[in-house]
Structures are given as C-alpha cells and as structure tokens.
Design a protein around this motif. Structure first.
Motif, PDB file in Angstrom:
ATOM      1  N   SER A 385       4.437 -18.642  57.403  1.00  0.00           N
ATOM      2  CA  SER A 385       4.979 -19.648  58.383  1.00  0.00           C
ATOM      3  C   SER A 385       4.644 -21.014  57.967  1.00  0.00           C
ATOM      4  O   SER A 385       5.620 -21.978  57.965  1.00  0.00           O
ATOM      5  CB  SER A 385       4.205 -19.425  59.787  1.00  0.00           C
ATOM      6  OG  SER A 385       4.417 -18.093  60.348  1.00  0.00           O
ATOM      7  N   ALA A 386       3.554 -21.532  57.427  1.00  0.00           N
ATOM      8  CA  ALA A 386       3.096 -22.595  56.798  1.00  0.00           C
ATOM      9  C   ALA A 386       3.938 -23.018  55.492  1.00  0.00           C
ATOM     10  O   ALA A 386       4.507 -24.269  55.632  1.00  0.00           O
ATOM     11  CB  ALA A 386       1.604 -22.730  56.623  1.00  0.00           C
ATOM     12  N   TRP A 387       4.184 -22.111  54.832  1.00  0.00           N
ATOM     13  CA  TRP A 387       4.940 -22.484  53.862  1.00  0.00           C
ATOM     14  C   TRP A 387       6.304 -22.525  54.096  1.00  0.00           C
ATOM     15  O   TRP A 387       6.892 -23.482  53.172  1.00  0.00           O
ATOM     16  CB  TRP A 387       4.906 -21.002  52.676  1.00  0.00           C
ATOM     17  CG  TRP A 387       5.568 -21.134  51.314  1.00  0.00           C
ATOM     18  CD1 TRP A 387       5.173 -21.827  50.361  1.00  0.00           C
ATOM     19  CD2 TRP A 387       6.712 -20.685  50.890  1.00  0.00           C
ATOM     20  NE1 TRP A 387       6.160 -21.711  49.397  1.00  0.00           N
ATOM     21  CE2 TRP A 387       7.076 -21.087  49.938  1.00  0.00           C
ATOM     22  CE3 TRP A 387       7.733 -19.901  51.707  1.00  0.00           C
ATOM     23  CZ2 TRP A 387       8.258 -20.869  49.016  1.00  0.00           C
ATOM     24  CZ3 TRP A 387       9.094 -19.730  51.315  1.00  0.00           C
ATOM     25  CH2 TRP A 387       9.301 -20.033  49.801  1.00  0.00           C
ATOM     26  N   VAL A 388       6.943 -21.761  54.734  1.00  0.00           N
ATOM     27  CA  VAL A 388       8.502 -22.107  55.172  1.00  0.00           C
ATOM     28  C   VAL A 388       8.386 -23.407  55.827  1.00  0.00           C
ATOM     29  O   VAL A 388       9.750 -23.954  55.863  1.00  0.00           O
ATOM     30  CB  VAL A 388       8.839 -20.773  55.832  1.00  0.00           C
ATOM     31  CG1 VAL A 388       8.598 -20.806  57.389  1.00  0.00           C
ATOM     32  CG2 VAL A 388      10.401 -20.726  55.749  1.00  0.00           C
ATOM     33  N   ALA A 389       7.599 -23.690  56.520  1.00  0.00           N
ATOM     34  CA  ALA A 389       7.564 -24.872  57.425  1.00  0.00           C
ATOM     35  C   ALA A 389       7.347 -26.193  56.880  1.00  0.00           C
ATOM     36  O   ALA A 389       7.868 -27.486  57.000  1.00  0.00           O
ATOM     37  CB  ALA A 389       6.630 -25.020  58.729  1.00  0.00           C
ATOM     38  N   ARG A 390       6.802 -26.196  55.421  1.00  0.00           N
ATOM     39  CA  ARG A 390       6.221 -27.507  54.809  1.00  0.00           C
ATOM     40  C   ARG A 390       7.459 -28.174  54.503  1.00  0.00           C
ATOM     41  O   ARG A 390       7.095 -29.444  54.426  1.00  0.00           O
ATOM     42  CB  ARG A 390       5.371 -26.955  53.673  1.00  0.00           C
ATOM     43  CG  ARG A 390       6.250 -26.681  52.370  1.00  0.00           C
ATOM     44  CD  ARG A 390       5.329 -25.758  51.366  1.00  0.00           C
ATOM     45  NE  ARG A 390       6.188 -25.701  50.013  1.00  0.00           N
ATOM     46  CZ  ARG A 390       7.334 -25.182  49.891  1.00  0.00           C
ATOM     47  NH1 ARG A 390       7.666 -24.357  50.998  1.00  0.00           N
ATOM     48  NH2 ARG A 390       8.008 -25.034  48.664  1.00  0.00           N
ATOM     49  N   ARG A 391       8.554 -27.642  54.138  1.00  0.00           N
ATOM     50  CA  ARG A 391       9.789 -28.546  53.571  1.00  0.00           C
ATOM     51  C   ARG A 391      10.301 -29.324  54.690  1.00  0.00           C
ATOM     52  O   ARG A 391      10.436 -30.404  54.785  1.00  0.00           O
ATOM     53  CB  ARG A 391      10.581 -27.801  52.990  1.00  0.00           C
ATOM     54  CG  ARG A 391      12.061 -28.413  52.053  1.00  0.00           C
ATOM     55  CD  ARG A 391      12.683 -27.806  51.628  1.00  0.00           C
ATOM     56  NE  ARG A 391      13.721 -28.472  50.895  1.00  0.00           N
ATOM     57  CZ  ARG A 391      14.689 -27.944  50.054  1.00  0.00           C
ATOM     58  NH1 ARG A 391      14.611 -26.676  49.965  1.00  0.00           N
ATOM     59  NH2 ARG A 391      15.777 -28.767  49.668  1.00  0.00           N
ATOM     60  N   THR A 392      10.418 -28.562  55.748  1.00  0.00           N
ATOM     61  CA  THR A 392      11.030 -29.459  57.097  1.00  0.00           C
ATOM     62  C   THR A 392      10.307 -30.738  57.735  1.00  0.00           C
ATOM     63  O   THR A 392      10.793 -31.361  57.979  1.00  0.00           O
ATOM     64  CB  THR A 392      11.588 -28.181  58.073  1.00  0.00           C
ATOM     65  OG1 THR A 392      12.273 -27.262  57.440  1.00  0.00           O
ATOM     66  CG2 THR A 392      12.350 -28.910  59.206  1.00  0.00           C
ATOM     67  N   VAL A 393       9.027 -30.217  57.693  1.00  0.00           N
ATOM     68  CA  VAL A 393       8.174 -31.018  58.583  1.00  0.00           C
ATOM     69  C   VAL A 393       8.017 -32.380  57.587  1.00  0.00           C
ATOM     70  O   VAL A 393       7.632 -33.402  58.361  1.00  0.00           O
ATOM     71  CB  VAL A 393       6.797 -30.561  58.934  1.00  0.00           C
ATOM     72  CG1 VAL A 393       7.076 -29.322  59.733  1.00  0.00           C
ATOM     73  CG2 VAL A 393       6.120 -30.209  57.567  1.00  0.00           C
ATOM     74  N   ASN A 394       8.078 -32.369  56.347  1.00  0.00           N
ATOM     75  CA  ASN A 394       7.983 -33.490  55.422  1.00  0.00           C
ATOM     76  C   ASN A 394       9.273 -34.068  55.275  1.00  0.00           C
ATOM     77  O   ASN A 394       9.669 -35.077  54.741  1.00  0.00           O
ATOM     78  CB  ASN A 394       7.499 -33.080  54.114  1.00  0.00           C
ATOM     79  CG  ASN A 394       5.900 -32.860  54.140  1.00  0.00           C
ATOM     80  OD1 ASN A 394       5.204 -33.530  54.630  1.00  0.00           O
ATOM     81  ND2 ASN A 394       5.598 -31.345  54.092  1.00  0.00           N
ATOM     82  N   ARG A 395      10.359 -33.656  55.741  1.00  0.00           N
ATOM     83  CA  ARG A 395      11.866 -34.197  55.647  1.00  0.00           C
ATOM     84  C   ARG A 395      11.949 -35.691  56.353  1.00  0.00           C
ATOM     85  O   ARG A 395      11.153 -35.835  57.371  1.00  0.00           O
ATOM     86  CB  ARG A 395      12.661 -33.511  56.339  1.00  0.00           C
ATOM     87  CG  ARG A 395      14.205 -33.824  56.188  1.00  0.00           C
ATOM     88  CD  ARG A 395      15.038 -32.506  56.721  1.00  0.00           C
ATOM     89  NE  ARG A 395      16.359 -32.644  56.363  1.00  0.00           N
ATOM     90  CZ  ARG A 395      17.461 -31.896  56.919  1.00  0.00           C
ATOM     91  NH1 ARG A 395      17.028 -30.985  57.750  1.00  0.00           N
ATOM     92  NH2 ARG A 395      18.792 -32.134  56.634  1.00  0.00           N
TER      93      ARG A 395
END
Length: 404
Positions: A385-395
């Motif tokens: 979950s953290a891996w797949v979320a990392r890109r979107t939350v840093n957008r």
C-alpha cells in the motif's frame, strides 16, 4: 493521533465495501492455505521424527568404528561389557531405557527355500513397549524376553517362506570367526513396518538367540531412549563427555529418510508460500491503486490544507494493514477450524510411495507459525500500500486537484 489515523483508515476501507471484501477474502484464503500447508508439513516432520527416534533410539551408543567402517566379520566392532555400559547410561536423569541391538545378515530357510535376511537381536520386553504403534503385528504375538529360539518375520518374508506362527525355520549366518553356523528357530509372529521392501527381509529375534547364532557376547550398539525429544542434544553432550571412548550419535544422524523428506517439503511449501504471498501483494496493490486513483483530488485537497506526504503515505499503509490484517485473521480462524475439524472427523491419507500403510491427515496448530504468517501478511499489505501510494501523494498539489 495514531488511533485517529487508524480510524480514518478503517472508514476509508468501508468506502468500497465490495472491493475491500474481495481483497480481504483473497488475503484470508492465502493465509489459510499457508497455515494449513505449513501445519501439514510440521505434522509430517513430527511423525517421521518420532518414527526415527523409536526405531533407533534418541541416541545410539557404539564404538567409533561401528559408525565409520564396514565390518569384515559380524560384530567386529561390537560393544563388550554391555551391562556396565548400560548401568552408566541409566544413571543419566534423562535416560528411560537402554536397549541392546545385535545386527547381522545371513540366510533364512524353511527347508525348501532360502532367502536373504536382515536380522536384529533385541530385548523384546522393552523394545516392543517402546515402539508402540509403529510396529503392527499382523499374526501371532510379539517376542517374550524369557523365551529363546523364537523369531518374528516381516510380512513379505513370511509370505515368501510360507511361514506362519509356529512354523520351524533355520537361520544361517557367519560367526565372529568367519565360520558358518545354523540355528533352528520357531516363528512367534508376523509384523509389518509399513515399508514393503523392508518387510521382505527383516527378522527380529532376542539378543541371546542372535549371540548364540554368531557366537559372541557383544552387541552392535545400544539405543538410548530419553524422556523427550528435546532432551536429545543435552543428553548427547553429557554422555559423550562421560564416555569419551565411545561414539554417540543422535536419531537425526541416522534418519536419512526424515532429512530427505524435510528438505523436499521445505522447498515445496516454501515455494507455495512465496507464490501465495506474491498473489496477496498484487491483490492488495491493485485494490489500493484503484482507491488512490479515485481519491487523487481528495489527496490534492488534503495536501493543500497542509497534510504532509508522509502522513498520507502512513494513512494508506494503515489501510493496507486493515485489509491485510482482517484477511489474515479471518484466514487464521479458517485454518484453525479446519485443523480442529480434522481431529473431530479423521481423514485417512493414502500410503505414501514405498509404504503400505496410510496415516491420518492432521494439521499442527503451531503458535509460532501462526504469528509469523499473520505478521508477514500484515507487513506485505502495508508495504504494498505504501509503495503504490508514494507517487500520488508526492504529486504536485495543482496536478492532483486538476485530476479527473
């Protein structure tokens, strides 16, 4: 603060209940599969370990050459002064029984037909009490310590010689001097070890009869039976220190079949666990990726309000923990239910290759296995979950707010 984030994670998983239910269900099935497969492997290991220990003894005491070299004549490297050695062994607080064993080969004949035998002279009264259910008597009775000149035959050997309880046979073997000796014996019983190839050759007789046949007072080795399997290594160290002139091996040193099966099962069930773990990771990753795409604008709004990317990543990791944890707990409950059901409603497994007897299907409920599996499932779900979320939350916030 932590409780609040956990509550948010729980509520977020309820936004799409169908997707969350499917994700948790797959995680539950994966967890149950790993626990049942691992429990079955542990049951197999424990059963084979008990069989091996009851066959040879938890410890085997003999002269060093007995384990290192082949004998030119029967009992060339046998033990002398057996009574003294037994008394010293029985003085150890963990030792329950010390059983002598005289191993030799030769021929067995019914007068019309002769065949090769693998024979063992044993202490009948203690030997069969220790072996318990791992030796099945199919005809006649077990040997008695006070009776000499009697033998027990494996089922295949008895069938080959057309021997039944009460039949007269002749044993032929080389003596310790290399001469050939013969001895008439009576069949006391017929047994099965569950291994047909072994039952075609195996003969049991008492120690006195075996020593009379090969003309010796020696024994091949002493099998030491302890109060528990856990006492094996400490007892081996004590006995080896107390008797440096003798060699002491454990049941594991002689359990070739056990080691082979364990190595094979470790590879099979290890690969199975890895495959199931990968499937669970992909399922959780897919579910969280869909949730994150749907909530991109929400993420942008939270970022605009001052929420840090790390806080959002933690929130999604907690959502994965909720999904993976719920699935893991459900899978553990399912595995427990199946394990208990197999105890209440026994299921008989077919005989494995090379054996003639089936065995009950059981699954060990090992706390360490359950704890490790649940922890692994939760950790994998959080990391995915953290891996797949990392890109979107840093957008960038503007891009996130403009997402459609």
């Amino acid at each position: 603060m932590n409780a609040r984030w956990l509550k948010f994670a729980w509520l977020n998983t309820l936004r799409n209940r169908r997707r969350s239910t499917v994700t948790a269900g797959i995680a539950a099935l994966g967890t149950a599969a790993i626990l049942l497969a691992g429990g079955f492997a542990l049951f197999t290991y424990q059963g084979l370990a008990q069989i091996s220990a009851r066959t040879t003894g938890h410890l085997i005491v003999a002269r060093p050459a007995q384990f290192e070299r082949d004998e030119d004549t029967p009992l060339q490297f046998g033990l002398d002064d057996v009574a003294t050695v037994r008394a010293r062994l029985l003085a150890d607080p963990d030792v329950r029984h010390v059983l002598p064993r005289v191993e030799f080969t030769g021929l067995i004949s019914n007068g019309d037909k002769s065949t090769v035998m693998m024979a063992a002279g044993i202490d009948p009264d203690a030997e069969f009490a220790v072996k318990g259910p791992f030796l099945k008597v199919s005809a006649g009775d077990v040997l008695q310590g006070k009776e000499h000149g009697k033998v027990m035959l494996g089922e295949g050997l008895a069938r080959s010689l057309k021997a039944t309880p009460g039949s007269g046979l002749t044993l032929l073997a080389s003596t310790t001097e290399g001469a050939l000796n013969a001895l008439d014996v009576t069949v006391q019983g017929v047994f099965s070890t569950g291994v047909p190839d072994l039952d075609k050759r195996l003969v049991y007789t008492d120690v006195a009869t075996a020593q009379k046949l090969i003309v010796t007072t020696r024994v091949s080795s002493l099998g030491v039976f302890l109060r528990s399997m856990e006492a094996t290594d400490p007892a081996r160290l004590r006995i080896a220190a107390a008797m440096p002139e003798l060699a002491v091996q454990t049941w594991l040193d002689q359990a070739t079949f056990y080691r082979s099966v364990k190595a094979l099962y470790n590879r099979i069930f290890g690969a199975l666990g890895l495959i199931i773990g990968v499937i669970v990771v992909f399922v959780v990753t897919n579910a969280m990726a869909m949730a994150i795409i749907e909530r991109t604008r929400e993420i942008g709004t939270l970022r605009a309000m001052g929420t840090l990317p790390g806080q959002l990543t933690r929130s999604f990791a907690l959502e994965g923990m909720v999904l993976g944890g719920a699935g893991a707990l459900l899978g553990a409950a399912l595995a427990l239910a199946v394990s208990v059901a197999l105890l209440v409603f026994p299921v008989e497994m077919p005989p494995p290759p090379g054996r003639s007897n089936g065995y009950p299907l059981q699954v060990v409920m090992d706390p360490a296995l359950y704890a490790a599996t649940l922890a692994a499932m939760v950790a994998l779900s959080m990391l995915a979950s953290a891996w797949v979320a990392r890109r979107t939350v840093n957008r960038p916030v503007v891009d996130a707010l403009a997402h459609v």
